[in-house]
Design an enzyme around this catalytic site. Structure first.
Site, PDB file in Angstrom:
ATOM      1  N   LYS A 191       0.836  -1.194   0.000  1.00 43.83           N
ATOM      2  CA  LYS A 191       0.000   0.000   0.000  1.00 43.83           C
ATOM      3  C   LYS A 191       0.883   1.260   0.000  1.00 43.83           C
ATOM      4  O   LYS A 191       2.094   1.187   0.203  1.00 43.83           O
ATOM      5  CB  LYS A 191      -0.946  -0.001   1.202  1.00 43.83           C
ATOM      6  CG  LYS A 191      -1.985  -1.107   1.121  1.00 43.83           C
ATOM      7  CD  LYS A 191      -2.848  -0.992  -0.133  1.00 43.83           C
ATOM      8  CE  LYS A 191      -3.936  -2.049  -0.216  1.00 43.83           C
ATOM      9  NZ  LYS A 191      -3.441  -3.392  -0.542  1.00 43.83           N
TER      10      LYS A 191
HETATM   11  C1  LIG Z   1      -9.717  -2.326  -1.852  1.00 41.34           C
HETATM   12  C2  LIG Z   1      -9.113  -3.132  -0.749  1.00 41.34           C
HETATM   13  N1  LIG Z   1      -9.820  -3.339   0.377  1.00 41.34           N
HETATM   14  C3  LIG Z   1      -9.322  -4.042   1.401  1.00 41.34           C
HETATM   15  C4  LIG Z   1      -8.047  -4.574   1.359  1.00 41.34           C
HETATM   16  C5  LIG Z   1      -7.554  -5.412   2.495  1.00 41.34           C
HETATM   17  O1  LIG Z   1      -6.393  -4.954   3.074  1.00 41.34           O
HETATM   18  P1  LIG Z   1      -5.400  -5.961   3.840  1.00 41.34           P
HETATM   19  O2  LIG Z   1      -4.557  -6.631   2.826  1.00 41.34           O
HETATM   20  O3  LIG Z   1      -4.593  -5.040   4.713  1.00 41.34           O
HETATM   21  O4  LIG Z   1      -6.244  -6.878   4.635  1.00 41.34           O
HETATM   22  C6  LIG Z   1      -7.265  -4.369   0.219  1.00 41.34           C
HETATM   23  C7  LIG Z   1      -5.906  -4.938   0.115  1.00 41.34           C
HETATM   24  O5  LIG Z   1      -5.353  -5.116  -0.946  1.00 41.34           O
HETATM   25  C8  LIG Z   1      -7.817  -3.632  -0.863  1.00 41.34           C
HETATM   26  O6  LIG Z   1      -7.115  -3.442  -1.989  1.00 41.34           O
END
Ligand SMILES: Cc1ncc(COP(=O)(O)O)c(C=O)c1O
Length: 405
Positions: free
Chosen positions: A186
């Site tokens: 991210k």
């Molecule tokens: C749009 C979106 N929502 C939620 C998430 C979930 O994040 P995490 O990987 O920290 O659980 C991601 C991760 O890629 C995402 O791209």
């Protein structure tokens, strides 16, 4: 999305502060931690940087979405409207609170089409969840007005758009709640982590307790805390928060490099008249982590992607239409409701029904879209070469198509 590209002494220093005390947990141990509270410090920095009243750090972006939904009271019998183009975590979170994910088509913004949202509303709809995909935003004026009109909650999945804004407000701080992911890919990273942001005190208090087994955090020690409701463990560690604290200080630099590189690449691709670009409801608020562009047809787009692969320049370019994680077309496990534990039959039937609807309007957009990830470390020379190679491939395919026609 490039936080990891700039790992440096700054992250090492913050992590070492924690290692020196040995207190790796964010709660308690007030004496031995010698004033080191990285999670608290990062929450304060998030409130300041993004302009929200409250921030609750958690262990992932997925945990942030689950927490936000629980804190907003979304659960059994409720429907949540979300886009057909997102990451699987968005619907996983809806399912994890026992609600039904109802998918709506995306438009050339690459996120919720407001008309599709209107058509998806039923008496069970409780929440609209725009996902600000690939660094840029949904049409928030339209979605806010739908939510006001139908008295619906608005939860922003801003996991991919850290630092973006809409009409002066940071993405993730506009709705009843919003979330970021700080996973390793991210814009800024904690290695793993996430946050729920809200301006509603009730949502914050619920998030605070929910992520720590329901603790009210009012006792003299953890054993003396009360538990006004049942919670789980979605805590972030001090080590992860320490990494995030170093990264958040670099965010402005990341964003300005992204904008510069994004503009340069866009200018190069714009020399091809057949290319069009993602519609951005507030162009000045694009965080520019990706440049998303369209070709006239799915056939041409597939041919361009194949040629990029053949020329070994596909890395960093994403054809989401064929991607197993991001677009509903490939989510067979959802369409068949394959879970390890039994779902309530009513929920299972609803999940299968909503995931198997006709998404041809989304297909018409996603089949023609490629997103190019914007690097932080590109030199001017590398950027120029990249743009030239992409333009050459696209021109080559377009001229082959003209000859065939
Ligand atoms: C749009 C979106 N929502 C939620 C998430 C979930 O994040 P995490 O990987 O920290 O659980 C991601 C991760 O890629 C995402 O791209």
């Amino acid at each position: 999305m490039p936080g990891y590209e700039t790992w440096s002494d700054a992250e090492r220093k913050e992590v070492n502060d924690v290692l020196e005390t040995g207190i790796l947990m964010r709660y308690g141990f007030d004496g031995p931690r010698k004033g080191i509270w990285k999670a608290k410090e990062l929450e304060e920095a998030i409130c300041q940087t993004f302009g929200c009243k409250h921030a609750q750090l958690v262990s992932s972006g997925t945990a942030a979405l689950t927490t936000a939904m629980s804190a907003l009271g979304i659960g059994y019998g409720d429907e949540v409207i979300l886009p057909s183009f997102t990451f699987v975590a968005s619907f996983e979170a809806v399912l994890s609170v026992g609600a039904v994910p109802v998918f709506a088509d995306v438009d050339d913004c690459l996120t919720l089409n407001p008309d599709a949202v209107r058509n998806a509303i039923t008496s069970k709809t409780k929440c609209v969840m725009p996902v600000h995909m690939c660094g840029s935003m949904a049409d928030m004026d339209a979605l806010q007005s739908i939510c006001r009109e139908h008295k619906l909650l608005l939860l922003e999945d801003a996991c991919q758009s850290i630092g973006g804004s809409y009409k002066g407000k940071k993405l993730g701080t506009i709705g009843d709640a919003g979330t970021f992911s700080f996973d390793f890919v991210k814009t800024i990273t904690c290695a793993e982590g996430g946050v729920v942001m809200t301006n509603r005190e009730d949502v914050y208090i619920h998030s605070d307790g929910y992520t720590d087994h329901g603790h009210d955090h009012k006792g003299v020690d953890r054993g003396a805390d009360l538990h006004p409701f049942i919670g789980y463990n979605f805590r972030i560690s001090e080590l992860h928060a320490a990494v995030g604290l170093a990264q958040i200080k670099k965010l402005d630099d990341f964003l300005s490099i992204q904008k510069k590189n994004h503009t340069a690449l866009k200018n190069m691709l714009a020399s091809v008249p057949e290319i069009s670009f993602r519609r951005i409801p507030d162009a000045s608020g694009d965080s520019c982590t990706f440049l998303s562009w369209f070709l006239p047809t799915e056939e041409i787009t597939r041919a361009v992607v194949a040629e990029m692969k053949a020329q070994n320049i596909l890395a960093g370019n994403f054809y989401w239409y064929d991607n197993n994680w991001h677009y509903i077309r490939k989510w067979d496990h959802l369409k068949n409701s394959v879970t390890l534990n039994a779902l309530h039959p009513e929920l299972k039937a609803a999940v299968m029904h909503h995931a198997s609807k006709d998404f041809s309007a989304s297909d018409a957009v996603m089949g023609r879209c490629v997103s190019t990830a914007i690097g932080l470390l590109w030199t001017e020379e590398q950027l120029k070469t990249k743009g030239e190679q992409m333009v050459n491939v696209i021109r080559k395919v377009l001229s082959q198509q003209k000859t065939l026609a």
